[in-house]
Scaffold this active site. Structure first.
Site, PDB file in Angstrom:
ATOM      1  N   ASN A 109      -5.110  -1.472   0.521  1.00 13.57           N
ATOM      2  CA  ASN A 109      -4.544  -2.774   0.135  1.00 13.57           C
ATOM      3  C   ASN A 109      -5.316  -3.950   0.725  1.00 13.57           C
ATOM      4  O   ASN A 109      -4.729  -4.856   1.322  1.00 13.57           O
ATOM      5  CB  ASN A 109      -3.062  -2.862   0.497  1.00 13.57           C
ATOM      6  CG  ASN A 109      -2.808  -2.825   1.993  1.00 13.57           C
ATOM      7  OD1 ASN A 109      -3.619  -2.281   2.733  1.00 13.57           O
ATOM      8  ND2 ASN A 109      -1.710  -3.399   2.439  1.00 13.57           N
ATOM      9  N   ASP A 168      -0.213   1.953  -0.991  1.00 17.25           N
ATOM     10  CA  ASP A 168       0.573   1.535   0.178  1.00 17.25           C
ATOM     11  C   ASP A 168       0.535   0.031   0.405  1.00 17.25           C
ATOM     12  O   ASP A 168      -0.479  -0.639   0.167  1.00 17.25           O
ATOM     13  CB  ASP A 168       0.104   2.227   1.451  1.00 17.25           C
ATOM     14  CG  ASP A 168       0.970   1.821   2.631  1.00 17.25           C
ATOM     15  OD1 ASP A 168       2.128   2.243   2.676  1.00 17.25           O
ATOM     16  OD2 ASP A 168       0.502   1.044   3.480  1.00 17.25           O
ATOM     17  N   ASP A 354       0.402   3.232  10.961  1.00 10.90           N
ATOM     18  CA  ASP A 354       0.622   2.107  10.045  1.00 10.90           C
ATOM     19  C   ASP A 354       0.204   0.803  10.725  1.00 10.90           C
ATOM     20  O   ASP A 354       0.866  -0.235  10.582  1.00 10.90           O
ATOM     21  CB  ASP A 354       2.076   2.048   9.555  1.00 10.90           C
ATOM     22  CG  ASP A 354       2.258   1.087   8.392  1.00 10.90           C
ATOM     23  OD1 ASP A 354       1.240   0.606   7.842  1.00 10.90           O
ATOM     24  OD2 ASP A 354       3.420   0.807   8.032  1.00 10.90           O
TER      25      ASP A 354
HETATM   26 ZN   LIG Z   1       3.583   1.327   3.681  1.00 11.29          ZN
END
Ligand SMILES: [Zn+2]
Length: 481
Positions: A109, A168, A354
């Site tokens: 992303n 994501d 993350d």
């Molecule tokens: Zn995510």
């Protein structure tokens, strides 16, 4: 411990000419072995791994200096190209090395999204220019521009080395697209990494739905938003398996008991489903948004229910700290306990960070408008070691979930670093040396990441990383060691 690194002047990126660690606790997650030992690295190669017994092993335990295989993070956001104010490939890889990671997988992303091999080439050029020896693996986007409408050229991305496919940041919104993605990714033998969120249920959400959000007047992100998305994805996987028997579904950053139960059942049924959990979802809870700062396991009462931070005086910080805003949100203590239980029992295959760095500008906003994400790659180990210290997790399982666990999720594309290979004599050294007994303070100056957006700022964490060696080269060295 006695430590010798080639006479001090080695710089990041240099081949490690000589490193000897003796009297340490070795953890080789691939061999499934831990115990007292010593290692010798010469000219970048892990020349000797010696396991000590008897008198030589006396006084060496897992609470001191530990040498483990280098960690692998399945899920980081490096923000380049497109948002270099928040992070660059160089700062992200430096942060990873500080966290003990020798391999990281960057999400797609970015701006533009990594939906074609040209973006991979840009990111790889930045990694090469950084001089960091941390291995950078790349996820490709599932859909063009992550727009959710047309499949990206998955075959071209696979040829360019994609280790996973993911939109994501967002879920794959349409079940039809999800089906086609699982089918094509399955034919390529590459896992689909799904961010499980039902956007209809979570529209406008600001914090975990429940008591804390109600008291603070924040719009709730219901547990059902994750559970429903996980169940949908598993159902779609079942539908494509007859046509794509190599299809694999990986659910990333699961945060709820219900979603982890769904994965537990899918695994018991023999389905090719894997998942990861983050340190913040197992160590922190939604009461941090209210101003509590105790660990998740301290926020449960004797019956396993969440305590009331207003009633028991747990609130020590200002409420609405946007460093606590993350997606999925920090959950209630019961869900955090379920996340930790899933890590302990193997339902969760891996811990992934993350890592989501943001600029101060993007976080200095009203809670509901602030960007989602925690800069977490440097604090992951510390949070896990806090759980180890509280006897909620073993050191061996924590290391496994940072190494072989994620390597197995990636399969053949995991590369040959420490996470996949363990402490193997004769291979390029890929390892982390840490002092479990030494704490460090999470401060802006201590972080290599440009993202200082972590609610752990100011806190002491156990497990100081002393040296990280990636692919035989120095990736990080504690400036004070
Ligand atoms: Zn995510």
């Amino acid at each position: 411990m006695a430590e010798t690194v080639n006479a001090g002047q080695v710089r990041v990126g240099d081949r490690v000419a000589r490193l000897e660690i003796s009297g340490a606790w070795l953890v080789d997650p691939v061999a499934g072995r831990e115990g007292p030992g010593e290692i010798v690295v010469r000219d970048g190669v892990l020349e000797a791994v010696t396991w000590l017994e008897g008198a030589d092993a006396e006084g060496v335990g897992p609470g001191g200096v530990v040498v483990a295989a280098g960690f692998l993070d399945l899920h980081v956001h490096l923000r380049e190209p497109g948002n270099e104010d928040a992070e660059t490939v160089a700062s992200g890889l430096a942060a990873a090395a500080h966290g003990g990671f020798t391999t990281v997988c960057a999400m797609a992303n970015t701006t533009p999204a990594a939906d074609e091999p040209g973006v991979f080439a840009r990111v790889r050029a930045a990694a090469a220019a950084s001089g960091s020896p941390v291995e950078l693996l790349l996820h490709g986007a599932v859909t063009v521009g992550r727009g959710g409408e047309r499949l990206a050229a998955l075959g071209e991305l696979a040829d360019a080395g994609a280790v996973g496919f993911s939109d994501d940041g967002s879920p794959v919104q349409s079940a039809v697209i999800l089906r086609n993605a699982l089918l094509y990714a399955g034919m390529l033998g590459i896992p689909l990494f799904e961010h499980a969120e039902d956007p209809v249920l979570t529209a406008g959400a600001e914090a975990n739905e429940g008591y804390v959000a109600t008291v603070l007047g924040l719009k709730g992100w219901p547990v059902a938003g994750e559970v429903a998305a996980v169940e949908r994805a598993i159902a779609v996987l079942v539908a494509v398996l007859p046509d794509a028997p190599r299809a694999r579904l990986h659910l990333t950053h699961l945060s709820t008991a219900g979603a982890l139960d769904a994965v537990r059942r899918a695994k018991a049924a023999g389905l090719p489903v894997t998942c990861d959990v983050t340190p913040h979802h197992l160590g922190l809870t939604d009461e941090w948004v209210a101003g509590a700062r105790r660990w998740a396991w301290e926020a449960l009462d004797g019956d396993g229910a969440a305590r009331d931070p207003w009633a028991d005086g747990a609130l020590v910080a200002h409420p609405y700290a946007t460093a606590c805003k993350v997606n999925p949100p920090l959950r209630a203590a019961e869900d955090a306990a379920a996340v930790l239980a899933a890590l302990v029992d193997g339902t969760a295959d891996a811990v992934a960070t993350d890592h989501a760095p943001h600029t101060q500008v993007d976080k200095e906003a009203e809670f509901g408008l602030a960007a989602n994400g925690i800069s977490g790659v440097e604090t992951a180990l510390g949070v896990l070691l806090a759980a180890v210290g509280a006897r909620r997790l073993t050191l061996a399982r924590a290391i496994e979930a940072l190494t072989v666990g994620p390597a197995r999720v990636l399969g053949a594309r995991a590369g040959g670093r420490g996470g996949a290979r363990g402490l193997t004599e004769g291979a390029p050294a890929d390892l982390v040396v840490l002092d479990v007994g030494a704490a460090w303070t999470v401060s802006p100056e201590a972080l290599a990441s440009r993202g200082r957006n972590t609610p752990l700022l100011g806190r002491d964490l156990p497990g100081r990383v002393l040296v990280t060696v990636a692919g035989g080269r120095l990736a990080y060295r504690d400036p004070e060691a």
